[in-house]
Design a protein around this motif. Structure first.
Motif, PDB file in Angstrom:
ATOM      1  N   VAL A 177       0.857  -1.186   0.000  1.00 10.23           N
ATOM      2  CA  VAL A 177       0.000   0.000   0.000  1.00 10.23           C
ATOM      3  C   VAL A 177       0.891   1.233   0.000  1.00 10.23           C
ATOM      4  N   PHE A 178       0.569   2.180  -0.864  1.00 12.36           N
ATOM      5  CA  PHE A 178       1.316   3.430  -0.958  1.00 12.36           C
ATOM      6  C   PHE A 178       0.439   4.577  -0.481  1.00 12.36           C
ATOM      7  N   PHE A 179       1.088   5.674  -0.129  1.00 11.01           N
ATOM      8  CA  PHE A 179       0.382   6.813   0.442  1.00 11.01           C
ATOM      9  C   PHE A 179       0.671   8.090  -0.337  1.00 11.01           C
ATOM     10  N   GLN A 180      -0.157   9.099  -0.141  1.00 10.72           N
ATOM     11  CA  GLN A 180       0.036  10.396  -0.777  1.00 10.72           C
ATOM     12  C   GLN A 180       1.444  10.894  -0.482  1.00 10.72           C
ATOM     13  N   GLY A 181       2.146  11.339  -1.539  1.00  7.90           N
ATOM     14  CA  GLY A 181       3.502  11.855  -1.390  1.00  7.90           C
ATOM     15  C   GLY A 181       4.589  10.820  -1.596  1.00  7.90           C
ATOM     16  N   ASP A 182       4.239   9.518  -1.605  1.00  6.23           N
ATOM     17  CA  ASP A 182       5.250   8.478  -1.844  1.00  6.23           C
ATOM     18  C   ASP A 182       5.800   8.589  -3.260  1.00  6.23           C
ATOM     19  N   GLU A 183       7.115   8.459  -3.377  1.00 10.50           N
ATOM     20  CA  GLU A 183       7.751   8.365  -4.685  1.00 10.50           C
ATOM     21  C   GLU A 183       7.876   6.887  -5.024  1.00 10.50           C
ATOM     22  N   VAL A 184       7.433   6.522  -6.226  1.00 15.42           N
ATOM     23  CA  VAL A 184       7.378   5.118  -6.630  1.00 15.42           C
ATOM     24  C   VAL A 184       7.900   4.981  -8.061  1.00 15.42           C
ATOM     25  N   LYS A 185       7.902   3.741  -8.554  1.00 13.62           N
ATOM     26  CA  LYS A 185       8.178   3.472  -9.962  1.00 13.62           C
ATOM     27  C   LYS A 185       6.925   2.857 -10.565  1.00 13.62           C
ATOM     28  N   VAL A 186       6.595   3.285 -11.787  1.00 14.43           N
ATOM     29  CA  VAL A 186       5.420   2.775 -12.480  1.00 14.43           C
ATOM     30  C   VAL A 186       5.864   2.126 -13.783  1.00 14.43           C
TER      31      VAL A 186
ATOM     32  N   PRO B 183       7.717  -0.079  -5.273  1.00 14.70           N
ATOM     33  CA  PRO B 183       8.427   0.918  -4.460  1.00 14.70           C
ATOM     34  C   PRO B 183       9.750   1.317  -5.098  1.00 14.70           C
ATOM     35  N   MET B 184      10.221   2.487  -4.737  1.00 16.29           N
ATOM     36  CA  MET B 184      11.551   2.928  -5.182  1.00 16.29           C
ATOM     37  C   MET B 184      12.598   2.032  -4.528  1.00 16.29           C
ATOM     38  N   PRO B 185      13.673   1.722  -5.251  1.00 20.03           N
ATOM     39  CA  PRO B 185      14.734   0.934  -4.623  1.00 20.03           C
ATOM     40  C   PRO B 185      15.477   1.775  -3.593  1.00 20.03           C
ATOM     41  N   PRO B 186      16.199   1.126  -2.685  1.00 21.10           N
ATOM     42  CA  PRO B 186      17.004   1.900  -1.736  1.00 21.10           C
ATOM     43  C   PRO B 186      18.107   2.637  -2.473  1.00 21.10           C
ATOM     44  N   PRO B 187      18.644   3.691  -1.886  1.00 26.54           N
ATOM     45  CA  PRO B 187      19.731   4.427  -2.551  1.00 26.54           C
ATOM     46  C   PRO B 187      20.909   3.491  -2.852  1.00 26.54           C
ATOM     47  N   ALA B 188      21.496   3.667  -4.015  1.00 26.94           N
ATOM     48  CA  ALA B 188      22.623   2.815  -4.424  1.00 26.94           C
ATOM     49  C   ALA B 188      23.890   3.228  -3.686  1.00 26.94           C
ATOM     50  N   THR B 189      24.656   2.236  -3.304  1.00 26.67           N
ATOM     51  CA  THR B 189      25.963   2.469  -2.716  1.00 26.67           C
ATOM     52  C   THR B 189      26.998   2.135  -3.784  1.00 26.67           C
TER      53      THR B 189
END
Length: 109
Positions: A3-12, A66-72
């Protein structure tokens, strides 16, 4: 189901011909229909009719991840391997692919 919420950054994931399998980065404006649909506003895609406005559209839950975690970035993450699956950013979106060629540059020193 995530479940996603208002303001979430995602990938479509796009299902349009010529763009199938590519992913774009919108922000959720609002969940709809008990979180089975989402109204999105895209970062890098503009409206066809008025190209000064970002595209806003409604997409179904199965197109959202969901967006992936930041890349290291390390020496190990900069190495690619033959037939490795990867995502590459091109034409304002992320495209899933596989590495078929590796070009090795040799130093002239």
């Amino acid at each position: 189901m995530v479940v996603f919420f208002q303001g979430d950054e995602v990938k479509v994931c796009s299902k349009e011909e010529g763009f199938f399998g590519s992913y774009y980065e919108p922000k959720i404006i609002s969940p709809l229909n008990n979180n089975t649909l989402y109204r999105m506003k895209y970062k890098n895609i503009i409206e066809e009719e008025d190209q000064t406005w970002p595209l806003v559209e409604i997409v179904s839950t199965d197109e959202v991840r969901p967006m992936p975690p930041p890349a290291t970035i390390t020496t190990a993450t900069q190495v690619f391997h033959y037939l490795e699956r990867m995502d590459a950013f091109d034409n304002d979106g992320w495209w899933v692919g596989m590495i078929f060629f590796i070009i090795v540059e040799k130093s002239l020193e």
